[in-house]
Design a protein around this motif. Structure first.
Motif, PDB file in Angstrom:
ATOM      1  N   GLU A  82      -1.029 -32.959 -23.408  1.00  0.00           N
ATOM      2  CA  GLU A  82      -0.423 -33.932 -22.488  1.00  0.00           C
ATOM      3  C   GLU A  82       0.246 -35.067 -23.259  1.00  0.00           C
ATOM      4  OE1 GLU A  82      -3.390 -32.618 -22.240  1.00  0.00           O
ATOM      5  OE2 GLU A  82      -4.041 -32.378 -20.152  1.00  0.00           O
ATOM      6  N   ALA A  83      -0.363 -35.459 -24.392  1.00  0.00           N
ATOM      7  CA  ALA A  83       0.209 -36.525 -25.221  1.00  0.00           C
ATOM      8  C   ALA A  83       1.577 -36.117 -25.768  1.00  0.00           C
ATOM      9  CB  ALA A  83      -0.743 -36.864 -26.364  1.00  0.00           C
ATOM     10  N   ASN A  84       1.697 -34.885 -26.247  1.00  0.00           N
ATOM     11  CA  ASN A  84       2.969 -34.417 -26.786  1.00  0.00           C
ATOM     12  C   ASN A  84       4.015 -34.197 -25.693  1.00  0.00           C
ATOM     13  OD1 ASN A  84       2.602 -34.308 -29.660  1.00  0.00           O
ATOM     14  ND2 ASN A  84       1.153 -32.640 -29.345  1.00  0.00           N
ATOM     15  N   MET A  85       3.581 -33.862 -24.502  1.00  0.00           N
ATOM     16  CA  MET A  85       4.520 -33.777 -23.383  1.00  0.00           C
ATOM     17  C   MET A  85       5.103 -35.156 -23.071  1.00  0.00           C
ATOM     18  SD  MET A  85       2.564 -31.084 -20.823  1.00  0.00           S
ATOM     19  CE  MET A  85       3.734 -31.366 -19.486  1.00  0.00           C
ATOM     20  N   THR A  86       4.286 -36.197 -23.226  1.00  0.00           N
ATOM     21  CA  THR A  86       4.765 -37.572 -23.038  1.00  0.00           C
ATOM     22  C   THR A  86       5.828 -37.913 -24.077  1.00  0.00           C
ATOM     23  OG1 THR A  86       2.628 -38.283 -22.132  1.00  0.00           O
ATOM     24  CG2 THR A  86       4.076 -39.996 -23.002  1.00  0.00           C
ATOM     25  N   PHE A  87       5.584 -37.544 -25.320  1.00  0.00           N
ATOM     26  CA  PHE A  87       6.556 -37.767 -26.390  1.00  0.00           C
ATOM     27  C   PHE A  87       7.874 -37.058 -26.089  1.00  0.00           C
ATOM     28  CE2 PHE A  87       8.266 -35.976 -30.451  1.00  0.00           C
ATOM     29  CZ  PHE A  87       8.817 -37.148 -30.943  1.00  0.00           C
ATOM     30  N   THR A  88       7.791 -35.805 -25.646  1.00  0.00           N
ATOM     31  CA  THR A  88       8.985 -35.021 -25.323  1.00  0.00           C
ATOM     32  C   THR A  88       9.782 -35.666 -24.199  1.00  0.00           C
ATOM     33  OG1 THR A  88       7.842 -32.997 -25.985  1.00  0.00           O
ATOM     34  CG2 THR A  88       9.805 -32.736 -24.620  1.00  0.00           C
ATOM     35  N   THR A  89       9.091 -36.131 -23.172  1.00  0.00           N
ATOM     36  CA  THR A  89       9.749 -36.794 -22.034  1.00  0.00           C
ATOM     37  C   THR A  89      10.511 -38.027 -22.498  1.00  0.00           C
ATOM     38  OG1 THR A  89       8.069 -36.008 -20.479  1.00  0.00           O
ATOM     39  CG2 THR A  89       9.377 -37.915 -19.806  1.00  0.00           C
ATOM     40  N   CYS A  90       9.915 -38.798 -23.397  1.00  0.00           N
ATOM     41  CA  CYS A  90      10.561 -40.016 -23.895  1.00  0.00           C
ATOM     42  C   CYS A  90      11.830 -39.697 -24.689  1.00  0.00           C
ATOM     43  CB  CYS A  90       9.587 -40.806 -24.762  1.00  0.00           C
ATOM     44  SG  CYS A  90       8.241 -41.577 -23.846  1.00  0.00           S
ATOM     45  N   VAL A  91      11.784 -38.649 -25.504  1.00  0.00           N
ATOM     46  CA  VAL A  91      12.962 -38.258 -26.282  1.00  0.00           C
ATOM     47  C   VAL A  91      14.107 -37.856 -25.353  1.00  0.00           C
ATOM     48  CG1 VAL A  91      13.888 -36.550 -27.902  1.00  0.00           C
ATOM     49  CG2 VAL A  91      11.641 -37.585 -28.318  1.00  0.00           C
ATOM     50  N   LYS A  92      13.825 -37.031 -24.363  1.00  0.00           N
ATOM     51  CA  LYS A  92      14.863 -36.592 -23.411  1.00  0.00           C
ATOM     52  C   LYS A  92      15.444 -37.771 -22.646  1.00  0.00           C
ATOM     53  CE  LYS A  92      12.997 -31.920 -22.623  1.00  0.00           C
ATOM     54  NZ  LYS A  92      12.365 -31.011 -21.624  1.00  0.00           N
ATOM     55  N   LEU A  93      14.566 -38.656 -22.190  1.00  0.00           N
ATOM     56  CA  LEU A  93      15.025 -39.819 -21.426  1.00  0.00           C
ATOM     57  C   LEU A  93      15.875 -40.738 -22.290  1.00  0.00           C
ATOM     58  CD1 LEU A  93      14.928 -41.375 -18.762  1.00  0.00           C
ATOM     59  CD2 LEU A  93      12.791 -42.442 -19.542  1.00  0.00           C
ATOM     60  N   GLY A  94      15.495 -40.914 -23.554  1.00  0.00           N
ATOM     61  CA  GLY A  94      16.258 -41.771 -24.460  1.00  0.00           C
ATOM     62  C   GLY A  94      17.663 -41.249 -24.697  1.00  0.00           C
ATOM     63  N   ILE A  95      17.796 -39.941 -24.877  1.00  0.00           N
ATOM     64  CA  ILE A  95      19.114 -39.334 -25.105  1.00  0.00           C
ATOM     65  C   ILE A  95      19.992 -39.474 -23.863  1.00  0.00           C
ATOM     66  CG2 ILE A  95      20.313 -37.151 -25.514  1.00  0.00           C
ATOM     67  CD1 ILE A  95      17.889 -36.310 -27.236  1.00  0.00           C
TER      68      ILE A  95
END
Length: 440
Positions: A82-95
């Motif tokens: 779940e922690a890494n899914m949070t990281f992935t979401t942040c990267v996509k949102l930032g782009i």
């Protein structure tokens, strides 16, 4: 335990404060070189543009701090996927957010410049700076995201190294672009935009090391997770954007009182103030991993110590800063007043002595706001942030500037931070969960 907590506090805060000072020097370096190359109009144009830079930076911080807070809490509870899914979401949102800013920069930078107060003498310079930083906004946003997640992945040293390297590169490139190459305002903006790219390149070392536990996973963005990240980071966004709102409000009020020379004087104060605020933000962001970890483990004793250390550190830094500014104010003004305009020097001197008194309260507000956010008290953090950034400061500037002219403008910042400190203290004492930690 006490020594362990203090050691961790010193480690995270010292590294992050040094890094944030480096990060804040992006604009400070621009101010110095623009003052030397383009004079008062250049400083005024930069001051109009900083609010947009703060907005971009605030978006990056909202995604970064919100995501990193949730990431740390999940990791402390053993929920690695779940922690890494949070990281992935942040990267996509930032782009995605960065792409939106690029479109705005290409199509609407002149309109933005006019709205922010630029006139015929400052419009070309303001438009150039705005277009450049908007087109490079994805790098500013991703830089914030990477800094926060690498720091929260038990590696606070690398973000510090990245931020300092980026800052020193910015200073060097500012000089090269503006003087030997004579690239003018575009050179200043371009140097600033290259700094986060350098940061990101350095931060990628973390992903190749054994200590890395961050992983980009193939997963869809879940709306509830997205809203959770944004809610936890909202106070960081408001705190950063508040500086933009303050800049815009102050610029418009000062334009009506002292014109472009007044805005140039405020530009000197505002850019020095950005560095001081960055130090307080560095303290707050430095303790965020410790606070989120302690909250996730329900270690209230450790949380108390971390908050006490942070508040004491902020007060001492505010005291040292105010004494230093009071004793050396004329020398500081002279560095940026390259044309030796007496009106700018007079306005800025009075402003420094009044305005900087507000930092005794600002440090407390920034740290308590971060504490509430890092412990999942998003509502309390939002109240403090929106009060500092809009609800209190805007009417205060408009009212006091009418009563006391320029002195009213300077005092509005001090009064606002004091009022918010009273609010923060009341919330901390009255809140059931928060008061268990903050009461002592």
């Amino acid at each position: 335990m006490k020594k362990s907590v203090l050691r961790e506090f010193i480690k995270y805060v010292s590294l992050n404060v040094m890094g944030m000072i480096g990060l804040s020097c992006y604009i400070l370096a621009d101010t110095f070189f623009i003052a030397k190359a383009l004079g008062a109009n250049g400083i005024a144009a930069l001051n109009f543009s900083i609010s947009v830079y703060s907005f971009i930076h605030g978006i990056g911080l909202m995604i970064a701090i919100g995501g990193a807070t949730r990431y740390t809490i999940l990791k402390s509870q053993g929920k690695d996927n779940e922690a890494n899914m949070t990281f992935t979401t942040c990267v996509k949102l930032g782009i995605f957010t960065g792409i939106v800013f690029i479109i705005v920069g290409i199509l609407r930078s002149e309109t933005l410049a006019l709205i922010l107060g630029a006139d015929t003498s400052t419009l070309p310079l303001t438009k150039t700076y705005l277009t450049t930083i908007l087109c490079f906004s994805p790098f500013f946003i991703m830089n914030n995201i990477m800094l926060a997640f690498v720091r929260n992945d038990n590696n606070p040293k690398l973000p510090m190294v990245a931020m300092l390297t980026g800052s020193f590169s910015n200073i060097l490139l500012d000089y090269i672009f503006m003087f030997p190459l004579r690239m003018g305002m575009f050179g200043a903006a371009f140097a600033t935009c290259l700094a986060p790219i350098i940061n990101i390149v350095i931060l990628f070392r973390h992903f190749m090391g054994e200590r890395n536990s961050l992983k980009y996973t193939r997963s869809r963005i879940i709306l509830s997770s997205l809203l959770d990240i944004l809610s936890l980071g909202l106070s960081a966004f408001i705190a950063e954007v508040s500086s933009a709102i303050v800049l815009i409000t102050f610029n418009l009020a000062i334009l009506s009182i002292e014109g472009n020379l007044g805005v140039a004087a405020y530009g000197i104060i505002a850019n020095i103030a950005l560095v001081i605020l960055a130090i307080f933000t560095g303290i707050a962001q430095g303790v965020q991993p410790l606070v989120s970890k302690g909250h996730g483990l329900k270690n209230h004793n450790e949380l108390k110590k971390v908050v006490k250390y942070a508040l004491l550190t902020s007060f001492l830094l505010a005291l040292i800063t105010y004494i230093g500014m009071f004793r050396h104010v004329e020398s500081i003004i002279e560095i940026f007043n390259s044309q030796h305009i007496s009106e700018i020097a007079g306005i800025a001197k009075t402003g420094f002595k009044i305005y900087f008194g507000g930092f005794f309260f600002a440090g407390i507000n920034i740290i308590l706001t971060m504490y509430f956010s890092a412990t999942e008290h998003a509502k309390e953090a939002f109240i403090l942030s929106i009060s500092r950034g809009c609800i209190v400061i805007v009417p205060m500037v408009l009212l006091l500037s009418r009563i006391w002219n320029m002195k009213g403008v300077w005092f509005s910042f001090v009064f606002t931070e004091f009022i918010v400190t009273v609010m923060a203290t009341f919330i901390a004492i009255s809140g059931k969960k928060a008061s268990n930690v903050l009461k002592s």
